[in-house]
Scaffold this active site. Structure first.
Site, PDB file in Angstrom:
ATOM      1  N   GLY A  71       0.815  -1.205   0.000  1.00  0.00           N
ATOM      2  CA  GLY A  71       0.000   0.000   0.000  1.00  0.00           C
ATOM      3  C   GLY A  71       0.853   1.261   0.000  1.00  0.00           C
ATOM      4  O   GLY A  71       0.526   2.257  -0.660  1.00  0.00           O
ATOM      5  N   THR A  72       1.960   1.220   0.719  1.00  0.00           N
ATOM      6  CA  THR A  72       2.821   2.406   0.811  1.00  0.00           C
ATOM      7  C   THR A  72       3.376   2.765  -0.568  1.00  0.00           C
ATOM      8  O   THR A  72       3.298   3.925  -0.999  1.00  0.00           O
ATOM      9  CB  THR A  72       3.980   2.145   1.807  1.00  0.00           C
ATOM     10  OG1 THR A  72       3.404   1.832   3.078  1.00  0.00           O
ATOM     11  CG2 THR A  72       4.899   3.341   1.932  1.00  0.00           C
ATOM     12  N   ASN A 146      -7.601   3.519   9.392  1.00  0.00           N
ATOM     13  CA  ASN A 146      -6.993   2.326   9.977  1.00  0.00           C
ATOM     14  C   ASN A 146      -7.123   2.267  11.495  1.00  0.00           C
ATOM     15  O   ASN A 146      -7.143   1.200  12.081  1.00  0.00           O
ATOM     16  CB  ASN A 146      -5.510   2.240   9.580  1.00  0.00           C
ATOM     17  CG  ASN A 146      -4.790   3.557   9.661  1.00  0.00           C
ATOM     18  OD1 ASN A 146      -5.193   4.541   9.037  1.00  0.00           O
ATOM     19  ND2 ASN A 146      -3.716   3.607  10.424  1.00  0.00           N
ATOM     20  N   GLN A 174      -7.541  -0.273   4.034  1.00  0.00           N
ATOM     21  CA  GLN A 174      -8.297  -0.868   5.148  1.00  0.00           C
ATOM     22  C   GLN A 174      -9.691  -1.317   4.760  1.00  0.00           C
ATOM     23  O   GLN A 174     -10.257  -2.197   5.410  1.00  0.00           O
ATOM     24  CB  GLN A 174      -8.379   0.120   6.322  1.00  0.00           C
ATOM     25  CG  GLN A 174      -7.077   0.328   7.048  1.00  0.00           C
ATOM     26  CD  GLN A 174      -6.564  -0.931   7.757  1.00  0.00           C
ATOM     27  OE1 GLN A 174      -7.287  -1.890   8.002  1.00  0.00           O
ATOM     28  NE2 GLN A 174      -5.275  -0.923   8.087  1.00  0.00           N
ATOM     29  N   SER A 194      -3.690  -3.288  -0.404  1.00  0.00           N
ATOM     30  CA  SER A 194      -2.547  -4.049   0.093  1.00  0.00           C
ATOM     31  C   SER A 194      -2.980  -5.472   0.425  1.00  0.00           C
ATOM     32  O   SER A 194      -4.048  -5.675   1.014  1.00  0.00           O
ATOM     33  CB  SER A 194      -2.005  -3.342   1.337  1.00  0.00           C
ATOM     34  OG  SER A 194      -0.946  -4.065   1.883  1.00  0.00           O
ATOM     35  N   ALA A 195      -2.138  -6.448   0.063  1.00  0.00           N
ATOM     36  CA  ALA A 195      -2.527  -7.856   0.230  1.00  0.00           C
ATOM     37  C   ALA A 195      -2.627  -8.284   1.689  1.00  0.00           C
ATOM     38  O   ALA A 195      -3.524  -9.035   2.061  1.00  0.00           O
ATOM     39  CB  ALA A 195      -1.517  -8.746  -0.495  1.00  0.00           C
ATOM     40  N   HIS A 196      -1.703  -7.785   2.535  1.00  0.00           N
ATOM     41  CA  HIS A 196      -1.639  -8.369   3.886  1.00  0.00           C
ATOM     42  C   HIS A 196      -2.795  -7.946   4.788  1.00  0.00           C
ATOM     43  O   HIS A 196      -2.963  -8.479   5.877  1.00  0.00           O
ATOM     44  CB  HIS A 196      -0.279  -8.101   4.542  1.00  0.00           C
ATOM     45  CG  HIS A 196       0.001  -6.697   4.977  1.00  0.00           C
ATOM     46  ND1 HIS A 196      -0.002  -6.331   6.303  1.00  0.00           N
ATOM     47  CD2 HIS A 196       0.322  -5.587   4.283  1.00  0.00           C
ATOM     48  CE1 HIS A 196       0.324  -5.047   6.398  1.00  0.00           C
ATOM     49  NE2 HIS A 196       0.522  -4.569   5.187  1.00  0.00           N
ATOM     50  N   THR A 232      11.229  -7.045 -11.850  1.00  0.00           N
ATOM     51  CA  THR A 232      10.624  -8.380 -11.969  1.00  0.00           C
ATOM     52  C   THR A 232       9.520  -8.526 -10.926  1.00  0.00           C
ATOM     53  O   THR A 232       9.718  -8.210  -9.757  1.00  0.00           O
ATOM     54  CB  THR A 232      11.711  -9.461 -11.762  1.00  0.00           C
ATOM     55  OG1 THR A 232      12.684  -9.280 -12.790  1.00  0.00           O
ATOM     56  CG2 THR A 232      11.137 -10.864 -11.838  1.00  0.00           C
ATOM     57  N   CYS A 321       1.082   0.572  12.481  1.00  0.00           N
ATOM     58  CA  CYS A 321       2.088   0.885  11.471  1.00  0.00           C
ATOM     59  C   CYS A 321       3.184   1.774  12.041  1.00  0.00           C
ATOM     60  O   CYS A 321       4.304   1.710  11.617  1.00  0.00           O
ATOM     61  CB  CYS A 321       1.446   1.590  10.279  1.00  0.00           C
ATOM     62  SG  CYS A 321       0.721   0.448   9.118  1.00  0.00           S
TER      63      CYS A 321
END
Ligand code: PLP
Length: 380
Positions: A71-72, A146, A174, A194-196, A232, A321
């Protein structure tokens, strides 16, 4: 393995089985997605399948999804486009994550911070005043906060920004997986995810667009991601993001967030009945159904975190964070919450593995600490 009851999903959600399975499969590929041979084409297929899953989750074409390292990076990449998109000024909400707040000044543009009300909702008249300026603005307002979970009126904000020929970037890190997002009707030009936060791996995210906005790379390199982000691709991470996106999409269809809202509301009622001076931040506005951020006077979040940790609960004080040290969060500061109260703020964030009984136990553990603090104050 930790036996903690994990209630810190807004910091990072546990890895979903679908994400793990997708990553394990991707680990077997062992080729570069840019290679033209068969193994390379298999790697390309893994990435494009994930892109499709992420596109489906946010309601846009796969080609409008640019994978990043999180996300950052997605927020930094989006903000870097401001000037090229004709915006010399950046308007940011006061409660934005540092991935917007800090990155906005890095883009070397004039930054205006928009104030918010006591619930953290952006001041719409300030926004209108700024949008009336002759120079179009690049506006960055998050979907859901968040720390407090407060949801911004993005559709209304988007209408105003579009009417003023501005560009709207919405940090959906979020809200992804917790609220439905359909870029076809939502309003922002660009969102970041963001994936996490949805049960994918850490270190992978994306910028997604409603329509094809030209994106110039910050990382220049081999022209990957259609020339929008060189380097990559993180094949395994992206595969995991895709797996998590599919699972999150299915849970949204089953209306899983409604179950979380019931757990959250019961938790807050239990606390507020026994601790009448407890304040739940942003309780008066729409919030993410999984998030509760609260405090009572005289409590210290740092000590509380230790007490709760020893009792087996993993929660956060303010924003994880920027944690490690506990200081008043800029979010609660912007909302005008008194420092003494804000320093006791605890954030509980639930998810698909949350058990309602565990949340009740957490409430009782917090209330025991509250009663001890009350007794100390009375005795003094
Ligand atoms: N934006 C918001 C609202 C967040 O909560 C976070 C992380 O907590 C980020 C951006 C940063 O995302 P990432 O951890 O993927 O860099």
């Amino acid at each position: 393995m930790s036996r903690h009851v994990y209630l810190d999903y807004n910091a990072t959600a546990p890895l979903r089985a679908q994400a793990r399975a997708a990553m394990e499969q991707a680990m077997e590929v062992g080729a570069n997605a840019s290679s033209v041979h068969m193994p390379g084409r298999t790697a390309r297929g893994v990435i494009e399948t994930a892109r499709e899953a992420v596109g489906t989750l946010v309601g846009t074409r796969p080609a409008n999804v640019v994978f990043t390292s999180g996300g950052t990076e997605a927020n930094n990449l989006a903000l870097e486009q401001a000037q090229a998109l004709g915006c010399a000024r950046v308007l940011v909400g006061a409660t934005e994550h540092p991935a917007i707040g800090e990155a906005a000044s890095r883009a070397g543009l004039k930054v205006v911070v928009l104030g918010c009300d006591a619930n953290g909702i952006v001041n719409m008249s300030e926004l209108a005043q700024q949008l009336a300026h002759p120079e179009p603005a690049f506006v960055a307002i998050m979907h859901a906060n968040n720390e407090t979970g407060a949801i911004q009126p993005i559709e209304e904000i988007a209408k105003a920004v579009r009417a003023a020929q501005g560009i709207l970037l919405c940090d959906c890190v979020q809200s992804l997986g917790k609220l439905p997002i359909d870029l076809a009707t939502f309003g922002p030009h660009i969102i970041t995810i963001s994936a996490h936060k949805i049960g994918g791996p850490q270190g992978v995210g994306a910028l997604a667009m409603a329509h094809d906005v030209p994106i110039a790379p910050v990382n220049k390199g081999g022209g990957q991601e259609r020339g929008r982000r060189g380097g990559t691709e993180n094949l395994i991470g992206i595969a995991g993001f895709g797996g998590a996106a599919q699972a999150a999409h299915a849970q949204l269809q089953e209306n899983h967030p409604a179950d979380l809202r019931i757990i959250r509301d019961a938790f807050e009622t239990r606390l507020q009945q026994a601790a009448p001076d407890l304040v739940v931040f942003s309780q008066a506005v729409e919030r993410l159904p999984n998030t509760s951020c609260f405090a009572a006077p005289g409590l210290d979040a740092e000590k509380l975190l230790m007490t709760l940790d020893l009792a087996g609960f993993a929660v956060s004080a303010g924003s994880a964070c920027s944690s490690g040290k506990v200081s008043r969060s800029h979010v609660l500061g912007a909302m005008g919450i008194e420092e003494t109260l804000a320093l006791g703020a605890i954030r509980v964030s639930t998810g698909w593995q949350t058990d309602a009984e565990d949340v009740t136990k957490l409430a009782d553990c917090w209330l025991a600490a509250y009663r001890r603090a009350q007794a100390t104050i009375t005795a003094a």
